[in-house]
Design an enzyme around this catalytic site. Structure first.
Site, PDB file in Angstrom:
ATOM      1  N   GLU A   1      -2.050   2.542   3.166  1.00 51.80           N
ATOM      2  CA  GLU A   1      -3.023   3.603   3.428  1.00 51.80           C
ATOM      3  C   GLU A   1      -3.558   3.570   4.969  1.00 51.80           C
ATOM      4  OE1 GLU A   1      -3.565   5.774   1.236  1.00 51.80           O
ATOM      5  OE2 GLU A   1      -2.362   4.578  -0.153  1.00 51.80           O
TER       6      GLU A   1
ATOM      7  N   ASP B   1       3.799   0.581   0.329  1.00 46.82           N
ATOM      8  CA  ASP B   1       2.769   1.675   0.817  1.00 46.82           C
ATOM      9  C   ASP B   1       1.763   1.206   1.579  1.00 46.82           C
ATOM     10  OD1 ASP B   1       2.218   4.496   0.129  1.00 46.82           O
ATOM     11  OD2 ASP B   1       0.459   3.726  -0.467  1.00 46.82           O
TER      12      ASP B   1
ATOM     13  N   ASP C   1       0.134   3.948  -5.744  1.00 43.94           N
ATOM     14  CA  ASP C   1       1.119   4.822  -5.030  1.00 43.94           C
ATOM     15  C   ASP C   1       2.580   4.004  -5.173  1.00 43.94           C
ATOM     16  OD1 ASP C   1      -0.765   6.740  -4.720  1.00 43.94           O
ATOM     17  OD2 ASP C   1      -0.826   6.777  -2.441  1.00 43.94           O
TER      18      ASP C   1
ATOM     19  N   HIS D   1      -3.518   7.895  -3.810  1.00 48.84           N
ATOM     20  CA  HIS D   1      -4.002   7.306  -2.620  1.00 48.84           C
ATOM     21  C   HIS D   1      -4.524   5.821  -2.242  1.00 48.84           C
ATOM     22  CE1 HIS D   1      -2.640  11.313  -1.238  1.00 48.84           C
ATOM     23  NE2 HIS D   1      -3.501  11.693  -2.252  1.00 48.84           N
TER      24      HIS D   1
END
Length: 148
Positions: A11, A9, A148, A143
């Site tokens: 961000e 993941d 996540d 987030h």
């Protein structure tokens, strides 16, 4: 099933690959329900974070001021991921953002959003937090890449 996967993941500063930047990347190497290894790194972008991203992620410019640039951490991420199959929620977005940074992954990737629509058709929603609640999984730090 005796197979190792890497959940991944990122961000970012926004949604546009090639324009917006990665500010955090995390990966979890696992086999079945056993976590084998984790990788997490904040990444310093070229520009200040948009306020909406700080509010969404909790990541601030101050947290990133001493973080390395993506080019500095890319080799570590490649070593971590190796050729293991990748998995993630809307993983196509993550892979597109990584590709915009010059990373290419040739291995299979699996999208948990797509899998959930097939395997849990009764779910009230398919956002990661909604799916976690449906499955009774704690998802405290939404987030943030590792959570996540």
């Amino acid at each position: 099933m005796d197979r190792t996967f890497v959940a991944i993941d990122v961000e970012t500063t926004g949604l546009e690959a090639g324009t917006d930047e990665i500010i955090e990347v995390a990966a979890v190497k696992f086999n079945g329900d056993q976590v084998l290894e984790t990788y997490q790194q904040l990444v310093k972008p070229r520009h200040a974070l948009p306020l909406k991203i700080t509010r969404l992620t909790g990541i601030s410019d101050d947290m990133l001021k001493d973080a390395p640039r993506f080019s500095e951490i890319a080799p570590d991420l490649v070593r971590f991921v190796k050729s293991y199959p990748l998995i993630g929620h809307s993983v196509g977005f993550d892979l597109k953002m990584l590709q915009a940074q010059g990373m290419r992954f040739g291995q299979a990737s699996y999208d948990t959003f797509d899998m959930a629509t097939l395997l849990i058709p009764q779910a009230p929603a398919y956002r990661l937090s909604a799916l976690a609640a449906t499955l009774g999984v704690t998802h405290d730090d939404a987030h943030r890449a590792l959570s996540d």
